[in-house]
Design an enzyme around this catalytic site. Structure first.
Site, mmCIF file in Angstrom:
data_model
loop_
_atom_site.group_PDB
_atom_site.id
_atom_site.type_symbol
_atom_site.label_atom_id
_atom_site.label_comp_id
_atom_site.label_asym_id
_atom_site.label_seq_id
_atom_site.Cartn_x
_atom_site.Cartn_y
_atom_site.Cartn_z
ATOM 1 N N ASP A 53 0.827 -1.209 0.000
ATOM 2 C CA ASP A 53 0.000 0.000 0.000
ATOM 3 C C ASP A 53 0.860 1.257 0.000
ATOM 4 O OD1 ASP A 53 -2.824 1.154 0.544
ATOM 5 O OD2 ASP A 53 -1.534 2.179 1.990
ATOM 6 N N TYR A 58 3.027 9.773 -0.428
ATOM 7 C CA TYR A 58 4.084 9.186 0.422
ATOM 8 C C TYR A 58 5.465 9.414 -0.207
ATOM 9 C CZ TYR A 58 0.245 6.463 2.553
ATOM 10 O OH TYR A 58 -0.918 6.054 3.153
ATOM 11 N N LYS A 83 -2.519 6.016 -4.412
ATOM 12 C CA LYS A 83 -3.676 6.862 -4.082
ATOM 13 C C LYS A 83 -3.535 8.255 -4.695
ATOM 14 C CE LYS A 83 -3.732 4.605 0.419
ATOM 15 N NZ LYS A 83 -2.374 4.560 0.960
ATOM 16 N N HIS A 116 -7.525 9.447 -2.101
ATOM 17 C CA HIS A 116 -6.898 9.405 -0.766
ATOM 18 C C HIS A 116 -7.799 10.001 0.326
ATOM 19 C CE1 HIS A 116 -2.583 9.229 1.039
ATOM 20 N NE2 HIS A 116 -3.484 8.905 1.943
#
Ligand code: NAP
Length: 286
Positions: A53, A58, A83, A116
């Site tokens: 994930d 990120y 996402k 997200h």
């Protein structure tokens, strides 16, 4: 010995409403960046994780792609998630961002791509959902879903497009068990994934009542918590940068919690039990 890793039994599969299968537990990659992030993700794959994930925000889709190439597991055996960030909900931008996510990872497709956060004050999540629906048609994404969507957000995107998300990834752990959201998801055939399934290693991992249950099973507190997620029907995504803990967290398919134990853990949930104050009705991320 408590928390001991016996053999990690075969991980059961979950089937999404569009037919894609996912393993019943996945690996979170938030804060796994750079060269050390690559090594940690390769170690997770070596240890048996097949669902990984990530997110555009990120800043580690590149590290993830590199870890996939360095691992010995064929791409098609992995399930890779990313996402769409809140600042790119506008339809064209969303499509460019999905493509950029692929370029960053060096992948031809994502298995799962999620919105997200709904960011309701901007009111663009329906447009973002239409972009995901089209990206799936064009083969950039196998399965499409959302994160942090409340029932009202889910109803709106389903009404607008007739397409039901395969997954809703939400904050879920024993201190915030999301009973109503899970019931809504399940009624609509949406799989609930659990983010921060261990409560980000907060005081949850020292909870005395979970410790008692752990002692009774000869397991660790994280193993009891992850088993609780699995038996609830949610799909947990624990993150660990420690190979030993990665294995410990996968080793939850060789025992079962009784219904009393499930209830005891469920009773720890509180309306203000979120780890941080991230209620998607108010909290937004871009
Ligand atoms: N969609 C969203 O909005 C959203 C939001 C947050 C997170 N997520 C996803 O969910 C994933 C997991 O959530 P998270 O990273 O916030 O928190 P988490 O998985 O609940 O907790 C991670 C923390 O637990 C520790 N830990 C892991 N296994 C352990 C064990 N067996 N014993 C003791 N400590 C242990 C880790 O330490 P070490 O690393 O040092 O082992 C780390 O500090 C993220 O990585 C991300 O992929 C999504």
């Amino acid at each position: 010995m408590k928390g001991e890793i016996t053999v990690v039994k075969a991980i059961p599969e979950r089937t999404l409403n569009d037919g894609l299968t996912l393993p019943a537990i996945g690996f979170g990659t938030y804060l796994l960046n750079g060269a050390s992030g690559i090594n940690t993700i390769v170690s997770a794959i070596d240890n048996g994780y097949r669902l990984l994930d990530s997110a555009f925000n990120y800043e580690n889709e590149g590290a993830l792609g590199e870890a996939i190439r360095r691992s010995s597991v064929p791409r098609e055996e992995l399930r890779i998630t990313s996402k769409l960030p809140g600042r790119h909900h506008q339809y064209d931008e969303a499509l460019y961002t999905i493509q950029e996510s692929l370029f960053r990872a060096g992948l031809d497709y994502y298995d799962l791509y999620l919105i997200h956060w709904p960011n309701p004050s901007k009111d663009l999540y329906v447009e973002a959902w239409k972009a995901l629906v089209d990206a799936q048609k064009w083969g950039l994404i196998r399965s499409i879903g959302v994160c942090n969507f409340l029932p009202e957000h889910l109803e709106r995107i389903m009404d607008a497009t007739g397409v039901t998300p395969s997954v809703n990834q939400v904050e879920l752990h024993p201190y915030f068990s999301q009973e109503k959201q899970r019931a809504f998801d399940s009624e609509h055939g949406i799989l609930t994934e659990s983010w921060s399934p261990l409560g980000r290693a907060s005081k949850l991992l020292k909870d005395a009542s979970i410790q008692k249950i752990a002692d009774a099973h000869g397991k660790s507190i994280p193993q009891i918590i992850l088993r609780w997620h699995v038996q609830l029907g949610a799909l947990p995504l624990p993150k660990s940068s420690t190979p030993k803990r990665q294995l410990e967290n996968l080793s939850v398919f060789d025992f079962e919690l009784s219904s009393e134990e499930m209830q005891q853990i469920g009773q720890l949930s509180r309306p203000d039990g979120r780890t941080y104050d991230q209620d998607p009705a108010r909290y937004e991320e871009f």
